[in-house]
Design an enzyme around this catalytic site. Structure first.
Site, short mmCIF file in Angstrom:
data_model
loop_
_atom_site.label_atom_id
_atom_site.label_comp_id
_atom_site.label_asym_id
_atom_site.label_seq_id
_atom_site.Cartn_x
_atom_site.Cartn_y
_atom_site.Cartn_z
N HIS A 1 -6.67 -1.82 -11.36
CA HIS A 1 -7.00 -1.64 -9.96
C HIS A 1 -8.48 -1.08 -9.99
CE1 HIS A 1 -7.30 1.69 -6.70
NE2 HIS A 1 -6.67 0.77 -6.04
N HIS B 1 0.93 -1.16 -0.12
CA HIS B 1 0.06 -0.07 0.01
C HIS B 1 0.86 1.31 -0.06
CE1 HIS B 1 -4.02 1.83 1.22
NE2 HIS B 1 -4.38 1.13 0.21
#
Length: 382
Positions: free
Chosen positions: A285, A185
């Site tokens: 994504h 992340h």
């Protein structure tokens, strides 16, 4: 055909939709949003509408170039997300006007269904093993989990041990061939990212995602040297120009452009083709809504290097409203055996429940991502 109206809708849980209408009664939908900045993107869409009203919606490439090059300043999350949602809606209009799905306009599908994965948490103490077991039982063949909570530049060994234990628990709860992707992340800095990437090698992961922030090219080079696990990145890169260096230097094995952030179908199709030339996979994504997912699947259908698709059905962000609430056909994303069929309906392949959109836009949202701090009080990457 001319564009007559562009209307935006801020809807729960954290999405922004756009509807583009024409003088011939054909409309299209898109999803332009930056999570946590929906109202900012909404303003950008409104400003771009000055370039679009009265124009022919079929001239998608020209309109994209007008929006991108027509102002002195360009790029970035907000601007490219506004373009992305408008672009999705233009493709939706074109497909509907011609009576075909968008992927037929892009050369026709190379696949009939797309492998998908489910998200199971991982950055806070929770039962990822149980979540993985449930995903496996539901037919998914892969999951993604966050690697860590907040991490300092120099952190304690127990943080690494905890990550390894969580990933091993997921492996033990599933099978040796079950795909496990671990998302750093962008919250891990280079000193610890090297350690973590090296230690995870033995667990045979599907990929590690954003091991460091993508703008830190020199750090990516260092992580690349210490791991053989495939590296995925790209959700915070917004154009083919930003992906160019990543490809030229061989810093990623999987590109993850977001169809609602990286210029829409028009731009991500080009990014996918660039990646294919470097033998790099595509895995868009998409922790967003149904329009974004439908747009992703149209590109997945035609990109030979599309490997796996993120989707957010049931994700923790979607409490109160989920993907299927906003479409009229709740079977359009019929997950089975770890795959979802490529939508074959006209345009993006989904029918948006406009009544529900308008109802929910009256509620709206002001979603913000969590703000984390380290033990010393300094702000941590989320």
């Amino acid at each position: 055909m001319k564009i007559t109206r562009i209307e935006t809708f801020v809807v729960p849980p954290r999405w922004l939709f756009v509807k583009i209408e024409t003088d011939e009664g054909v409309s299209g939908w898109g999803e332009p949003v930056v999570e946590g900045r929906a109202h900012t993107v909404r303003a950008a869409v409104e400003e771009l509408s000055d370039l679009l009203i009265g124009r022919d919606p079929a001239r998608i490439e020209d309109l994209w170039q007008v929006m991108h090059r027509g102002g002195f300043y360009r790029g970035g999350a907000v601007f490219m997300s506004a373009i992305a949602g408008i672009d999705q809606a233009l493709w939706d209009i074109k497909g509907r006007a011609l009576g075909v799905p968008v992927h037929q306009l892009l050369g026709g599908p190379v696949r009939d269904r797309m492998r998908v994965y489910s998200w199971i948490g991982g950055d806070r103490p929770d039962d990822v093993a149980q979540a993985a077991r449930a995903a496996h039982a539901a037919g998914f063949t892969a999951v993604k989990m966050n690697a860590t909570e907040e991490m300092s530049y120099l952190d304690v060994p127990s943080k690494i041990t905890a990550v390894l234990a969580r990933v091993q628990a997921v492996r033990d709860a599933t099978t040796p061939d079950f795909g496990i992707a671990v998302d750093f992340h962008g919250r891990v800095h280079l000193p610890m990212a090297r350690v973590l990437a090296r230690e995870l090698d033995a667990l045979h992961l599907l990929f590690i995602e954003e091991p460091v922030l993508s703008e830190n090219i020199e750090a990516l080079r260092e992580v690349r040297r210490v791991t053989t696990t495939p590296i995925a990145l790209g959700e915070r890169l917004y154009s083919r120009w930003e992906f160019k260096t990543v490809l030229q230097e061989g810093l990623a094995d999987i590109l993850q452009p977001d169809l609602s952030h990286a210029g829409g179908i028009t731009e991500v199709r080009k990014i996918a083709a660039m990646a294919e030339a470097y033998d790099v996979a595509l895995a868009p994504h998409c922790p967003l809504g149904p329009i974004a997912l439908a747009a992703c699947l149209q590109v997945d259908a035609v990109a030979h290097n599309a490997a796996i698709q993120e989707q957010s059905l049931g994700i923790h962000y979607n409490q109160g409203s989920d993907l299927l609430d906003y479409v009229t056909d709740r079977e359009v994303f019929a997950y089975a055996d770890g795959f979802v069929p490529i939508p074959t309906g006209v345009g993006l392949g989904i029918e948006v429940n406009e009544r529900y959109v308008r109802e929910q836009s009256g509620i709206g949202h002001r979603w913000r991502n969590p703000l984390w701090r380290h033990a010393d009080g300094s702000v941590a990457e989320w």
